[in-house]
Design a protein around this motif. Structure first.
Motif, PDB file in Angstrom:
ATOM      1  N   LYS A 116       0.752  -1.344  -0.021  1.00 61.94           N
ATOM      2  CA  LYS A 116       0.115   0.136   0.084  1.00 61.94           C
ATOM      3  C   LYS A 116       0.892   1.204  -0.094  1.00 61.94           C
ATOM      4  O   LYS A 116       1.977   1.115   0.426  1.00 61.94           O
ATOM      5  N   ARG A 117       0.168   2.467  -0.569  1.00 60.03           N
ATOM      6  CA  ARG A 117       0.982   3.710  -0.715  1.00 60.03           C
ATOM      7  C   ARG A 117       0.439   4.448   0.523  1.00 60.03           C
ATOM      8  O   ARG A 117      -0.456   4.316   0.835  1.00 60.03           O
ATOM      9  N   LEU A 118       1.272   5.486   0.898  1.00 63.62           N
ATOM     10  CA  LEU A 118       0.907   6.330   1.979  1.00 63.62           C
ATOM     11  C   LEU A 118      -0.370   7.222   1.534  1.00 63.62           C
ATOM     12  O   LEU A 118      -1.145   7.634   2.266  1.00 63.62           O
ATOM     13  N   VAL A 119      -0.732   7.582   0.165  1.00 60.65           N
ATOM     14  CA  VAL A 119      -1.907   8.176  -0.222  1.00 60.65           C
ATOM     15  C   VAL A 119      -3.021   7.646   0.372  1.00 60.65           C
ATOM     16  O   VAL A 119      -4.068   8.071   0.524  1.00 60.65           O
ATOM     17  N   VAL A 120      -3.009   6.210   0.388  1.00 58.95           N
ATOM     18  CA  VAL A 120      -4.182   5.148   0.616  1.00 58.95           C
ATOM     19  C   VAL A 120      -4.663   5.619   2.088  1.00 58.95           C
ATOM     20  O   VAL A 120      -5.838   5.607   2.473  1.00 58.95           O
ATOM     21  N   LEU A 121      -3.348   5.549   3.065  1.00 60.91           N
ATOM     22  CA  LEU A 121      -3.767   6.017   4.183  1.00 60.91           C
ATOM     23  C   LEU A 121      -4.412   7.314   4.446  1.00 60.91           C
ATOM     24  O   LEU A 121      -5.601   7.501   5.301  1.00 60.91           O
ATOM     25  N   SER A 122      -4.119   8.326   3.819  1.00 60.96           N
ATOM     26  CA  SER A 122      -4.561   9.598   3.975  1.00 60.96           C
ATOM     27  C   SER A 122      -5.905   9.468   3.548  1.00 60.96           C
ATOM     28  O   SER A 122      -6.922  10.345   4.058  1.00 60.96           O
ATOM     29  N   GLU A 123      -6.215   8.840   2.288  1.00 56.98           N
ATOM     30  CA  GLU A 123      -7.607   8.776   1.715  1.00 56.98           C
ATOM     31  C   GLU A 123      -8.321   8.107   2.807  1.00 56.98           C
ATOM     32  O   GLU A 123      -9.839   8.500   3.359  1.00 56.98           O
ATOM     33  N   GLU A 124      -8.008   7.003   3.581  1.00 58.54           N
ATOM     34  CA  GLU A 124      -8.703   6.413   4.569  1.00 58.54           C
ATOM     35  C   GLU A 124      -9.146   7.455   5.456  1.00 58.54           C
ATOM     36  O   GLU A 124      -9.958   7.434   6.117  1.00 58.54           O
ATOM     37  N   LEU A 125      -8.178   8.033   6.098  1.00 61.01           N
ATOM     38  CA  LEU A 125      -8.623   9.034   7.111  1.00 61.01           C
ATOM     39  C   LEU A 125      -9.466   9.835   6.853  1.00 61.01           C
ATOM     40  O   LEU A 125     -10.270  10.428   7.816  1.00 61.01           O
ATOM     41  N   ASN A 126      -9.333  10.443   5.418  1.00 56.97           N
ATOM     42  CA  ASN A 126     -10.364  11.471   5.374  1.00 56.97           C
ATOM     43  C   ASN A 126     -11.667  10.888   5.197  1.00 56.97           C
ATOM     44  O   ASN A 126     -12.758  11.663   5.193  1.00 56.97           O
ATOM     45  N   THR A 127     -11.816   9.762   4.589  1.00 53.37           N
ATOM     46  CA  THR A 127     -13.140   9.096   4.599  1.00 53.37           C
ATOM     47  C   THR A 127     -13.745   8.740   5.951  1.00 53.37           C
ATOM     48  O   THR A 127     -14.912   9.113   6.169  1.00 53.37           O
ATOM     49  N   LEU A 128     -13.100   8.515   6.953  1.00 58.44           N
ATOM     50  CA  LEU A 128     -13.469   8.194   8.304  1.00 58.44           C
ATOM     51  C   LEU A 128     -13.889   9.743   8.804  1.00 58.44           C
ATOM     52  O   LEU A 128     -14.944   9.685   9.486  1.00 58.44           O
ATOM     53  N   LYS A 129     -13.112  10.835   8.447  1.00 57.39           N
ATOM     54  CA  LYS A 129     -13.283  12.088   8.970  1.00 57.39           C
ATOM     55  C   LYS A 129     -14.614  12.489   8.546  1.00 57.39           C
ATOM     56  O   LYS A 129     -15.444  13.073   9.302  1.00 57.39           O
ATOM     57  N   SER A 130     -15.093  12.299   7.409  1.00 57.13           N
ATOM     58  CA  SER A 130     -16.425  12.689   6.703  1.00 57.13           C
ATOM     59  C   SER A 130     -17.634  11.905   7.227  1.00 57.13           C
ATOM     60  O   SER A 130     -18.771  12.215   6.542  1.00 57.13           O
ATOM     61  N   LYS A 131     -17.416  10.944   7.839  1.00 55.85           N
ATOM     62  CA  LYS A 131     -18.773   9.873   8.420  1.00 55.85           C
ATOM     63  C   LYS A 131     -19.521  10.916   8.949  1.00 55.85           C
ATOM     64  O   LYS A 131     -19.226  11.670   9.793  1.00 55.85           O
ATOM     65  N   LYS A 132     -20.759  10.582   8.827  1.00 56.59           N
ATOM     66  CA  LYS A 132     -21.924  11.276   9.670  1.00 56.59           C
ATOM     67  C   LYS A 132     -21.918  10.722  11.183  1.00 56.59           C
ATOM     68  O   LYS A 132     -22.822  10.024  11.567  1.00 56.59           O
ATOM     69  N   TRP A 133     -20.873  10.951  11.789  1.00 60.71           N
ATOM     70  CA  TRP A 133     -20.555  10.435  13.022  1.00 60.71           C
ATOM     71  C   TRP A 133     -21.825  10.712  14.192  1.00 60.71           C
ATOM     72  O   TRP A 133     -22.241   9.631  15.022  1.00 60.71           O
ATOM     73  N   TRP A 134     -22.253  11.896  14.084  1.00 65.78           N
ATOM     74  CA  TRP A 134     -23.303  12.342  15.049  1.00 65.78           C
ATOM     75  C   TRP A 134     -24.669  11.691  15.021  1.00 65.78           C
ATOM     76  O   TRP A 134     -25.110  11.305  15.935  1.00 65.78           O
TER      77      TRP A 134
END
Length: 376
Positions: free
Chosen positions: A358-376
């Motif tokens: 895996k490349r580091l860009v994938v980690l960045s994308e995963e973190l931003n995907t998780l950040k954008s979830k409707k957690w509330w």
């Protein structure tokens, strides 16, 4: 790079900065550990994750709240509450002052939960990820947006208690004349234990040596399969049962005769690679470039980083302004500019050990995907 290894960098720092210390080599080693943490922190900021970061928050184990672990950085679902402008003569910007903001009244803050520290001191020392108060399900942080000689602005955000990701930095020095640091394997085991116990997604070693994943839903049913396939499915999902207690675990390790290299793994590195969801190796070249360009021979634009570093290591107590928690504001501004300008180059400082391929860009994308979830 000017130095062929971290050992040579440490010796250079020992001679040029830490000559005053009783054990100058150990003092330089501790500073290198701080540098690894700072590189990780500003890399996260350059990915747009600053408003999600908490520093050294206690994190309970999954299904066992009696045991908590402090982690360097945790990334939490974040809800913006308000922006506040202030004048320079209002410094320091303390948690007590910020708690009086109208947008926080509805939270019914009790005085004993308000913190005593300051987002920005009179001496312009910035507190990263400044917690105003702790609640049960949430805590409220302030982050500085801007500052000039006339005043500035900060943002107040509400953070969900349970994070969606954690980052831990691991580095161990070697005593002169020894092959390995005495605590190397213990620190690796400690990091591995935390990585394997905080998330609802559990790792299981299968009979063929591969890594399986197991997660339980509220009705008692289990989901299982290849660990990384299941992890990717959870990250892409909007299933609140799968996401609610899932935490992506990331380890950052740096070499100092203990971890060997990203291609040549020793026992400690293998322990960490099979425990964290992502394991990143911060290369000697990356650390050397950071030290060379920001701490030893900076340009005029980056000179304040060197000054903050030197002021922090004079042998006097209470003057440190170069840590992941507190940093001189002008040094913070310079570091943010450096990391944003050199983002691609800095990402090349990190080698991905796990997941393999895996490349580091994938980690960045995963973190931003998780950040954008409707957690509330």
């Amino acid at each position: 790079m000017s130095y062929q290894s971290v050992d040579q960098i440490q010796k250079a720092l020992t001679e040029s900065v830490f000559h005053y210390a009783k054990d100058s080599k150990k003092a330089a080693g501790r500073a290198l550990g701080t540098i690894v943490e700072i590189i990780t922190f500003y890399a996260l900021k350059s990915w747009g994750l600053e408003r999600n970061i908490a520093i050294e928050k206690p994190l309970p184990e999954f299904g066992n709240d009696d045991i908590t672990h402090n982690v360097e950085y945790s990334l939490h679902p974040s809800t913006h509450l308000t922006k506040v402008a202030f004048e320079a003569n209002q410094l320091p910007i303390t948690a007590v002052k910020m708690a009086k903001n109208q947008s926080l009244i509805r939270h019914q803050i009790s005085k004993n939960t308000i913190k005593s520290h300051a987002l920005l001191s009179k001496n312009l020392i910035l507190r990263n990820s400044c917690t105003i108060y702790d609640g049960f399900e949430i805590f409220v942080n302030a982050y500085l947006d801007s500052y000039t000689k006339d005043g500035g602005q900060y943002s107040i955000v509400s953070l969900r208690r349970r994070p969606f990701a954690i980052f831990e930095c691991k580095r161990v020095g070697v005593e002169e004349g020894m092959r390995k640091g005495p605590q190397t394997i213990e620190k690796a085991k400690q990091g591995a234990y935390v990585a394997r116990t905080v998330s609802s997604l559990q790792k299981i070693r299968l009979i063929d040596g591969s890594m399986g994943g197991l997660i339980q839903k509220q009705n008692g049913a289990f989901r299982h399969g290849d660990y990384y396939e299941l992890m990717a499915e959870i990250i892409a999902s909007n299933d609140k049962e799968l996401l609610s207690r899932f935490i992506l675990t990331v380890g950052v390790v740096s070499n100092h005769g203990n971890w060997f290299t990203s291609e040549n793994h020793n026992k400690e590195l293998k322990v960490l690679a099979q425990s964290y969801d992502w394991l990143l190796f911060l290369t000697d070249a990356g650390i050397a470039q950071f030290i060379e360009e920001l701490l030893l021979n900076p340009t005029n634009e980056l000179l304040m980083v060197k000054e903050a570093f030197q002021i922090s290591y004079t042998g006097e107590k209470g003057v440190n302004q170069f840590t992941k928690v507190k940093i001189l504001l002008s040094a913070d501004i310079a570091l943010q500019s450096y990391f944003n300008t050199n983002k691609k180059n800095i990402e090349a400082w990190f080698n991905v050990i796990a997941p393999a391929g895996k490349r580091l860009v994938v980690l960045s994308e995963e973190l931003n995907t998780l950040k954008s979830k409707k957690w509330w």
